[in-house]
Design a protein around this motif. Sequence first.
Motif, PDB file in Angstrom:
ATOM      1  N   LYS A  57      -3.139   8.287   3.377  1.00  0.00           N
ATOM      2  CA  LYS A  57      -2.183   8.814   4.354  1.00  0.00           C
ATOM      3  C   LYS A  57      -0.800   8.252   4.097  1.00  0.00           C
ATOM      4  O   LYS A  57       0.207   8.927   4.352  1.00  0.00           O
ATOM      5  N   ILE A 108       6.750   1.861   5.035  1.00  0.00           N
ATOM      6  CA  ILE A 108       6.918   0.469   4.638  1.00  0.00           C
ATOM      7  C   ILE A 108       5.781  -0.378   5.198  1.00  0.00           C
ATOM      8  O   ILE A 108       5.189  -1.208   4.499  1.00  0.00           O
ATOM      9  N   ALA A 109       5.430  -0.138   6.458  1.00  0.00           N
ATOM     10  CA  ALA A 109       4.331  -0.892   7.059  1.00  0.00           C
ATOM     11  C   ALA A 109       3.031  -0.620   6.307  1.00  0.00           C
ATOM     12  O   ALA A 109       2.259  -1.538   6.000  1.00  0.00           O
ATOM     13  N   GLU A 110       2.795   0.644   6.010  1.00  0.00           N
ATOM     14  CA  GLU A 110       1.558   1.014   5.322  1.00  0.00           C
ATOM     15  C   GLU A 110       1.508   0.387   3.938  1.00  0.00           C
ATOM     16  O   GLU A 110       0.436   0.013   3.447  1.00  0.00           O
ATOM     17  N   ALA A 111       2.647   0.270   3.312  1.00  0.00           N
ATOM     18  CA  ALA A 111       2.698  -0.300   1.962  1.00  0.00           C
ATOM     19  C   ALA A 111       2.264  -1.761   1.967  1.00  0.00           C
ATOM     20  O   ALA A 111       1.867  -2.299   0.919  1.00  0.00           O
ATOM     21  N   GLN A 112       2.362  -2.408   3.131  1.00  0.00           N
ATOM     22  CA  GLN A 112       1.904  -3.797   3.193  1.00  0.00           C
ATOM     23  C   GLN A 112       0.392  -3.879   3.084  1.00  0.00           C
ATOM     24  O   GLN A 112      -0.166  -4.899   2.699  1.00  0.00           O
ATOM     25  N   ARG A 113      -0.303  -2.779   3.435  1.00  0.00           N
ATOM     26  CA  ARG A 113      -1.768  -2.764   3.383  1.00  0.00           C
ATOM     27  C   ARG A 113      -2.275  -2.222   2.053  1.00  0.00           C
ATOM     28  O   ARG A 113      -3.379  -2.539   1.634  1.00  0.00           O
ATOM     29  N   ALA A 118       2.652   0.616  -2.193  1.00  0.00           N
ATOM     30  CA  ALA A 118       3.828  -0.206  -2.439  1.00  0.00           C
ATOM     31  C   ALA A 118       4.430   0.156  -3.793  1.00  0.00           C
ATOM     32  O   ALA A 118       5.649   0.300  -3.938  1.00  0.00           O
ATOM     33  N   LEU A 121       6.119   3.488  -3.557  1.00  0.00           N
ATOM     34  CA  LEU A 121       7.355   3.349  -2.784  1.00  0.00           C
ATOM     35  C   LEU A 121       8.450   2.757  -3.655  1.00  0.00           C
ATOM     36  O   LEU A 121       9.604   3.223  -3.659  1.00  0.00           O
TER      37      LEU A 121
ATOM     38  N   PHE B  31      -5.634  -8.537   2.997  1.00  0.00           N
ATOM     39  CA  PHE B  31      -5.297  -7.991   4.293  1.00  0.00           C
ATOM     40  C   PHE B  31      -6.255  -6.871   4.717  1.00  0.00           C
ATOM     41  O   PHE B  31      -6.696  -6.793   5.869  1.00  0.00           O
ATOM     42  N   ALA B 109       3.063  -7.556   8.820  1.00  0.00           N
ATOM     43  CA  ALA B 109       2.601  -6.178   8.626  1.00  0.00           C
ATOM     44  C   ALA B 109       1.906  -5.669   9.882  1.00  0.00           C
ATOM     45  O   ALA B 109       2.136  -4.535  10.331  1.00  0.00           O
ATOM     46  N   GLN B 112       3.958  -4.449  12.704  1.00  0.00           N
ATOM     47  CA  GLN B 112       4.541  -3.111  12.614  1.00  0.00           C
ATOM     48  C   GLN B 112       3.687  -2.085  13.349  1.00  0.00           C
ATOM     49  O   GLN B 112       4.165  -1.029  13.753  1.00  0.00           O
ATOM     50  N   ARG B 113       2.386  -2.398  13.502  1.00  0.00           N
ATOM     51  CA  ARG B 113       1.478  -1.472  14.183  1.00  0.00           C
ATOM     52  C   ARG B 113       1.350  -1.787  15.663  1.00  0.00           C
ATOM     53  O   ARG B 113       1.045  -0.914  16.461  1.00  0.00           O
ATOM     54  N   ALA B 167       9.535  -6.136   2.050  1.00  0.00           N
ATOM     55  CA  ALA B 167       9.310  -4.764   2.489  1.00  0.00           C
ATOM     56  C   ALA B 167       8.918  -3.869   1.323  1.00  0.00           C
ATOM     57  O   ALA B 167       8.000  -3.043   1.440  1.00  0.00           O
ATOM     58  N   PHE B 168       9.587  -4.049   0.200  1.00  0.00           N
ATOM     59  CA  PHE B 168       9.343  -3.153  -0.928  1.00  0.00           C
ATOM     60  C   PHE B 168       8.525  -3.783  -2.045  1.00  0.00           C
ATOM     61  O   PHE B 168       8.429  -3.215  -3.135  1.00  0.00           O
ATOM     62  N   HIS B 169       7.939  -4.959  -1.739  1.00  0.00           N
ATOM     63  CA  HIS B 169       7.131  -5.616  -2.767  1.00  0.00           C
ATOM     64  C   HIS B 169       7.919  -5.785  -4.060  1.00  0.00           C
ATOM     65  O   HIS B 169       7.412  -5.515  -5.138  1.00  0.00           O
TER      66      HIS B 169
END
Lengths: 196, 196, 196, 196
Positions: A57, A108-113, A118, A121, B31, B109, B112-113, B167-169
């Motif tokens: 997603k 951006i939040a999703e990219a952390q998971r 990432a 992005l 994570f 992270a 953010q949720r 944020a962008f790794h």
Amino acid sequence: MASTPDPARRSERARLAVLDAALAVCRDNGFAQLTIEAIAERAGVSKKTIYRWWPSKGAVLLDAVADSATTLVTYEDTGDLARDMCAQLNSVVAMLTPQETSPLAAVIAEAQREPALAQALRDQMRPRIEGFEERLRRAQHAGDLPAHADLGVALDLFYGPIYHRLAFHFGMPDEEEIRSRVDHVIAALRAADPAR
Amino acid sequence: MASTPDPARRSERARLAVLDAALAVCRDNGFAQLTIEAIAERAGVSKKTIYRWWPSKGAVLLDAVADSATTLVTYEDTGDLARDMCAQLNSVVAMLTPQETSPLAAVIAEAQREPALAQALRDQMRPRIEGFEERLRRAQHAGDLPAHADLGVALDLFYGPIYHRLAFHFGMPDEEEIRSRVDHVIAALRAADPAR
Amino acid sequence: MASTPDPARRSERARLAVLDAALAVCRDNGFAQLTIEAIAERAGVSKKTIYRWWPSKGAVLLDAVADSATTLVTYEDTGDLARDMCAQLNSVVAMLTPQETSPLAAVIAEAQREPALAQALRDQMRPRIEGFEERLRRAQHAGDLPAHADLGVALDLFYGPIYHRLAFHFGMPDEEEIRSRVDHVIAALRAADPAR
Amino acid sequence: MASTPDPARRSERARLAVLDAALAVCRDNGFAQLTIEAIAERAGVSKKTIYRWWPSKGAVLLDAVADSATTLVTYEDTGDLARDMCAQLNSVVAMLTPQETSPLAAVIAEAQREPALAQALRDQMRPRIEGFEERLRRAQHAGDLPAHADLGVALDLFYGPIYHRLAFHFGMPDEEEIRSRVDHVIAALRAADPAR
DNA sequence: AGCTAAACGAGACGGTACGTCGCGTCTTAAT
DNA sequence: ATTAAGACGCGACGTACCGTCTCGTTTAGCT
């Protein structure tokens, strides 16, 4: 071998419906409600179709954001660096506001998971960064910035405040705050002595 | 009414086991694998016990991180502002490395949720920010920074680069990169003219 | 090792709700609509609960049928073999009528797809067959059947007509048809010459 | 209106490939793996082609079975009824062995789910039943069976054992078992007194 | 020291979403 | 016009966690 589907057969209708639905669900229901099932239902599309063309997603959302933010790739050049940077940063802030329902913030939040997201992005950011560096190089040629100014430092300092605020939900900077930070950064780049 | 449990009866053993397990799962499995069930199993604790004392898995992780990072609240004062800031920022970078398994990165992270977690995280950051501002005010008194230096700008610019990278790794900045950014920011704060 | 859940913790409420719902869905909506999801919804039970205690929807149905057909295990003995067999066979026919919504017919159909269910079904039939053979042995002692009558043949011939009809949807035999077939079979068992 | 395709344009190659593939998949992978998609892939045919000419996968299988079992329609007449019936029944048993991969068994199982297929199967059985009845009538004329013998009873009793075994996976009867059942049934038909 | 009420472990429960599979329909390009 | 190929909307599959809820069993604090 036929692991990946044939893009020629892809339904443009479905593609657009999915991207629209992803943005709409994110805006209307927030990040937490943003599920593949919700996107599929809103788009009038089967889950299978989503899984056929996107790995996750987050990837859908990234596509959707990319489609809706093509303007950010190019940096204006009015000749006034501070003004141009403020314009650019304010655009980014607008895209991240309100943070709870911002599709870009969600990506951006999703990219952390998802490390894979990432990567995607980052890839998608590359042309924007090149645009940024190009603008700065023009500023160097115009004498607005010293020739030795470190573009990596510039990138971090110009954009850092936004993502610092984002990470801790400090609230996005307003135009005035952006302006003061931009001015500071430009001052820093001018003052820095590479011979230190 | 007895909706909230009696803290006096709380099992310290269980509390520590949960916090340890949360960090351990995050470090070992990343994570994505960090679920309440995984924490409960690893801690040898029932899910009910976790839900009794924490509102969410993010809250568990925040507690665990806070317990393991008490040192960050206080800012050293060696008299050298740049050195002190670098020390502080390098500590933060160390906590965020590697990003994929960093509990602190996971908390951010997760925030953010979960707006509630974002609030808790912000609350937990406050004393650190106060420590930061105190250190900067000492620098102002010592003449290292002008009296009119904007502490909000300073916070954004000192910390921004880290969270931009996060944020962008883009990969955490190394010590040298930290140093150059700190130097730039200090230069900016010295150069800035509030009368602009 | 804890692959199978602890039956002591099992919710009797859920168990009964599932079995009832399975029969109800089968009767009301027919075999085709009989899905795990439909059973779960009708029972007010989560799918997980069904999967925790039964290996497949066929197993649920088998349990439900077994619970609702305990009477079929025991064979009456009025002293009149033909009458008793007719009673028994008419009961079976009643359970298989109407064929499209009969839970027993559904179990049998499902067993054609799932070898594991076929095994379970066979196991569950064993006591009934023993009851059948016991009844026939009593008939032998009473002189209603010759001592050398082949009970395997008897089983096939008494029950065969029902399942022949079932297989091809010829319509279940009515009482008169049952009677004539029972009479034929008894005549056959009496006439058979083992010395052939 | 062109809802039904023109049979004249039908590709015989595709038709045969589909029927062959249906039997092959059933034999090789079992009933559970027998899907339209599997048949289409194995036949090198598009799903659309299958749906154009057959209403369901059961119908495909029924066609395939019918094509491969034309011999069963005609009943031999060696003058020995028991022998002819055994030959016929053994042929049926052979078609149903092994049960798990028998296309005929699969058709019968599928017919339990699809009333339309059950109808088609029954239609397809009719000539065989007529052949059966004809053979029995010849036996009556030859004096092997009484004139009043009930052909419906005969059908149920001759074929019943096979489908009883099939329903519960009791294992198909071997030749000896077939023989003993045939003998019993013939004895029953001879002994029965219609004046009862 | 014994009693009692809580917190505890274990894990079943009703849910929601996941990612996959097969269905039957459809569109496309090539015979 | 039929075909092979395969994308599509749909709905069920079986699984993973969620957060809630009993269950007995410790265990801590008061009598």
